[in-house]
Write a protein that holds these residues in place. Structure first.
Motif, PDB file in Angstrom:
ATOM      1  N   LYS A  66       0.815  -1.221   0.000  1.00  0.00           N
ATOM      2  CA  LYS A  66       0.000   0.000   0.000  1.00  0.00           C
ATOM      3  C   LYS A  66       0.847   1.269   0.000  1.00  0.00           C
ATOM      4  CE  LYS A  66      -0.788   0.118   4.975  1.00  0.00           C
ATOM      5  NZ  LYS A  66      -1.768   0.164   6.024  1.00  0.00           N
ATOM      6  N   ASP A  67       2.080   1.169   0.484  1.00  0.00           N
ATOM      7  CA  ASP A  67       2.946   2.345   0.526  1.00  0.00           C
ATOM      8  C   ASP A  67       4.006   2.354  -0.569  1.00  0.00           C
ATOM      9  OD1 ASP A  67       4.290   0.169   1.598  1.00  0.00           O
ATOM     10  OD2 ASP A  67       5.232   1.307   3.215  1.00  0.00           O
ATOM     11  N   GLY A  68       3.990   1.353  -1.466  1.00  0.00           N
ATOM     12  CA  GLY A  68       4.993   1.293  -2.524  1.00  0.00           C
ATOM     13  C   GLY A  68       5.200  -0.114  -3.024  1.00  0.00           C
ATOM     14  N   VAL A  69       6.452  -0.568  -2.985  1.00  0.00           N
ATOM     15  CA  VAL A  69       6.828  -1.888  -3.491  1.00  0.00           C
ATOM     16  C   VAL A  69       7.788  -2.524  -2.497  1.00  0.00           C
ATOM     17  CG1 VAL A  69       7.996  -3.096  -5.378  1.00  0.00           C
ATOM     18  CG2 VAL A  69       6.663  -1.058  -5.870  1.00  0.00           C
ATOM     19  N   HIS A  70       7.574  -3.807  -2.221  1.00  0.00           N
ATOM     20  CA  HIS A  70       8.506  -4.538  -1.365  1.00  0.00           C
ATOM     21  C   HIS A  70       9.311  -5.503  -2.218  1.00  0.00           C
ATOM     22  CE1 HIS A  70       6.102  -3.857   2.600  1.00  0.00           C
ATOM     23  NE2 HIS A  70       6.390  -2.748   1.954  1.00  0.00           N
ATOM     24  N   MET A  71      10.627  -5.469  -2.032  1.00  0.00           N
ATOM     25  CA  MET A  71      11.521  -6.391  -2.713  1.00  0.00           C
ATOM     26  C   MET A  71      11.809  -7.532  -1.738  1.00  0.00           C
ATOM     27  SD  MET A  71      15.232  -5.808  -4.572  1.00  0.00           S
ATOM     28  CE  MET A  71      16.004  -5.072  -3.163  1.00  0.00           C
ATOM     29  N   HIS A  72      11.394  -8.749  -2.099  1.00  0.00           N
ATOM     30  CA  HIS A  72      11.580  -9.921  -1.237  1.00  0.00           C
ATOM     31  C   HIS A  72      12.825 -10.679  -1.661  1.00  0.00           C
ATOM     32  CE1 HIS A  72       7.657  -9.642   0.763  1.00  0.00           C
ATOM     33  NE2 HIS A  72       7.254  -9.146  -0.402  1.00  0.00           N
ATOM     34  N   LEU A  73      13.704 -10.930  -0.701  1.00  0.00           N
ATOM     35  CA  LEU A  73      14.901 -11.732  -0.910  1.00  0.00           C
ATOM     36  C   LEU A  73      14.679 -13.052  -0.183  1.00  0.00           C
ATOM     37  CD1 LEU A  73      17.584  -9.032   0.068  1.00  0.00           C
ATOM     38  CD2 LEU A  73      16.526  -9.390  -2.155  1.00  0.00           C
ATOM     39  N   GLY A  74      14.987 -14.166  -0.829  1.00  0.00           N
ATOM     40  CA  GLY A  74      14.821 -15.453  -0.176  1.00  0.00           C
ATOM     41  C   GLY A  74      15.893 -16.436  -0.570  1.00  0.00           C
ATOM     42  N   TRP A  75      16.373 -17.180   0.425  1.00  0.00           N
ATOM     43  CA  TRP A  75      17.346 -18.234   0.185  1.00  0.00           C
ATOM     44  C   TRP A  75      17.327 -19.144   1.392  1.00  0.00           C
ATOM     45  CZ3 TRP A  75      23.259 -17.376  -0.945  1.00  0.00           C
ATOM     46  CH2 TRP A  75      23.738 -18.416  -1.749  1.00  0.00           C
ATOM     47  N   ASP A  76      17.341 -20.424   1.159  1.00  0.00           N
ATOM     48  CA  ASP A  76      17.176 -21.409   2.216  1.00  0.00           C
ATOM     49  C   ASP A  76      15.844 -21.090   2.906  1.00  0.00           C
ATOM     50  OD1 ASP A  76      17.679 -23.574   3.849  1.00  0.00           O
ATOM     51  OD2 ASP A  76      19.365 -22.679   4.919  1.00  0.00           O
ATOM     52  N   HIS A  77      15.842 -20.944   4.215  1.00  0.00           N
ATOM     53  CA  HIS A  77      14.599 -20.594   4.915  1.00  0.00           C
ATOM     54  C   HIS A  77      14.543 -19.101   5.248  1.00  0.00           C
ATOM     55  CE1 HIS A  77      12.934 -24.620   5.422  1.00  0.00           C
ATOM     56  NE2 HIS A  77      14.181 -25.025   5.579  1.00  0.00           N
ATOM     57  N   VAL A  78      15.565 -18.351   4.887  1.00  0.00           N
ATOM     58  CA  VAL A  78      15.638 -16.922   5.216  1.00  0.00           C
ATOM     59  C   VAL A  78      14.795 -16.107   4.239  1.00  0.00           C
ATOM     60  CG1 VAL A  78      17.187 -14.925   5.352  1.00  0.00           C
ATOM     61  CG2 VAL A  78      17.913 -17.136   6.270  1.00  0.00           C
ATOM     62  N   ARG A  79      14.006 -15.186   4.787  1.00  0.00           N
ATOM     63  CA  ARG A  79      13.202 -14.270   3.977  1.00  0.00           C
ATOM     64  C   ARG A  79      13.405 -12.853   4.510  1.00  0.00           C
ATOM     65  NH1 ARG A  79      13.114 -18.749   2.277  1.00  0.00           N
ATOM     66  NH2 ARG A  79      11.344 -19.903   1.442  1.00  0.00           N
ATOM     67  N   VAL A  80      13.593 -11.918   3.589  1.00  0.00           N
ATOM     68  CA  VAL A  80      13.778 -10.508   3.931  1.00  0.00           C
ATOM     69  C   VAL A  80      12.950  -9.685   2.974  1.00  0.00           C
ATOM     70  CG1 VAL A  80      15.469  -8.634   4.090  1.00  0.00           C
ATOM     71  CG2 VAL A  80      16.146 -10.945   4.743  1.00  0.00           C
ATOM     72  N   ALA A  81      12.212  -8.713   3.499  1.00  0.00           N
ATOM     73  CA  ALA A  81      11.412  -7.810   2.662  1.00  0.00           C
ATOM     74  C   ALA A  81      11.972  -6.393   2.793  1.00  0.00           C
ATOM     75  CB  ALA A  81       9.948  -7.838   3.080  1.00  0.00           C
ATOM     76  N   VAL A  82      12.419  -5.835   1.672  1.00  0.00           N
ATOM     77  CA  VAL A  82      12.983  -4.479   1.651  1.00  0.00           C
ATOM     78  C   VAL A  82      11.913  -3.546   1.085  1.00  0.00           C
ATOM     79  CG1 VAL A  82      14.846  -3.013   0.802  1.00  0.00           C
ATOM     80  CG2 VAL A  82      15.283  -5.444   1.291  1.00  0.00           C
ATOM     81  N   PRO A  83      11.403  -2.607   1.925  1.00  0.00           N
ATOM     82  CA  PRO A  83      10.336  -1.724   1.440  1.00  0.00           C
ATOM     83  C   PRO A  83      10.877  -0.488   0.695  1.00  0.00           C
ATOM     84  CG  PRO A  83      10.719  -1.343   3.777  1.00  0.00           C
ATOM     85  CD  PRO A  83      11.659  -2.428   3.351  1.00  0.00           C
ATOM     86  N   PHE A  84      10.365  -0.297  -0.507  1.00  0.00           N
ATOM     87  CA  PHE A  84      10.632   0.921  -1.274  1.00  0.00           C
ATOM     88  C   PHE A  84       9.302   1.670  -1.306  1.00  0.00           C
ATOM     89  CE2 PHE A  84      14.009  -1.804  -2.654  1.00  0.00           C
ATOM     90  CZ  PHE A  84      15.082  -0.940  -2.869  1.00  0.00           C
ATOM     91  N   THR A  85       9.305   2.912  -0.828  1.00  0.00           N
ATOM     92  CA  THR A  85       8.066   3.685  -0.780  1.00  0.00           C
ATOM     93  C   THR A  85       8.143   4.867  -1.721  1.00  0.00           C
ATOM     94  OG1 THR A  85       8.887   4.925   1.138  1.00  0.00           O
ATOM     95  CG2 THR A  85       7.565   2.969   1.590  1.00  0.00           C
ATOM     96  N   LYS A  86       6.961   5.387  -2.064  1.00  0.00           N
ATOM     97  CA  LYS A  86       6.889   6.509  -3.008  1.00  0.00           C
ATOM     98  C   LYS A  86       6.903   7.829  -2.278  1.00  0.00           C
ATOM     99  CE  LYS A  86       4.241   3.716  -6.148  1.00  0.00           C
ATOM    100  NZ  LYS A  86       3.025   3.522  -6.859  1.00  0.00           N
TER     101      LYS A  86
END
Length: 181
Positions: A161-181
């Motif tokens: 709702k505030d922009g775009v989230h870039m999801h990184l994933g490898w093995d069981h690790v997940r990270v969401a990097v938020p890019f907002t407008k």
């Protein structure tokens, strides 16, 4: 006379054939960590992109994630060349406004959080020449655990709702990097 002409013709043909083969291009073997790209909007039919990342996809291959992307060390976000991030419109990473343009995208993995880094350096192999002074923006993001293990490092975008989230994933690790407008 006719025999001499035939022998000369055959000799010339072999000479031409040999010279053509010596000029053939030798191609390298397929890269074990092939390049990939992710963009938002994700549809290939929509050319009006907001953000895109080009990265290489390393595989676990019975290796541990903390050996391939060690905690506390700057990582190129993939394999081979450092990941290249393009913003087609100005966006915010945390409280920092990042101008439209192309950048290098690094991360610093950690057990509970990763630091996302946008650097003005370009055309960089690995993270060996990383310079903190060239950082444009940094943001710490929490780590979550996925249900399934991903063999290949992967990046995907999701609308938020505030922009775009870039999801990184490898093995069981997940990270969401938020890019907002």
């Amino acid at each position: 006379m006719k025999t001499k002409s035939i022998i000369s013709t055959i000799a010339m043909a072999f000479l031409m054939l040999f010279s053509i083969n010596t000029q053939a291009q030798d191609f390298p073997k397929m890269d074990k960590s092939p390049m990939d790209a992710a963009a938002f909007p994700t549809s290939y039919k929509d050319s009006n992109k907001l953000i895109k990342i080009v990265y290489s996809r390393p595989q676990l291959k019975d290796r541990s994630l903390d050996k391939l992307a060690p905690n506390g060390e700057v990582w190129r976000t993939g394999a081979n060349e450092a990941a290249e991030l393009t913003l087609y419109t100005p966006m915010m990473l945390g409280k920092t406004k990042v101008a439209a343009g192309t950048y290098t995208f690094y991360v610093i993995p950690g057990e509970k959080e990763w630091t996302a880094i946008i650097s003005k350096d370009l055309n960089v192999w690995g993270s060996y020449f990383y310079k903190e002074g060239n950082d444009v923006a940094r943001l710490k993001v929490p780590v979550t655990k996925g249900k399934e293990s991903l063999e290949a490092f992967s990046i995907a975008f999701e609308e938020a709702k505030d922009g775009v989230h870039m999801h990184l994933g490898w093995d069981h690790v997940r990270v969401a990097v938020p890019f907002t407008k």
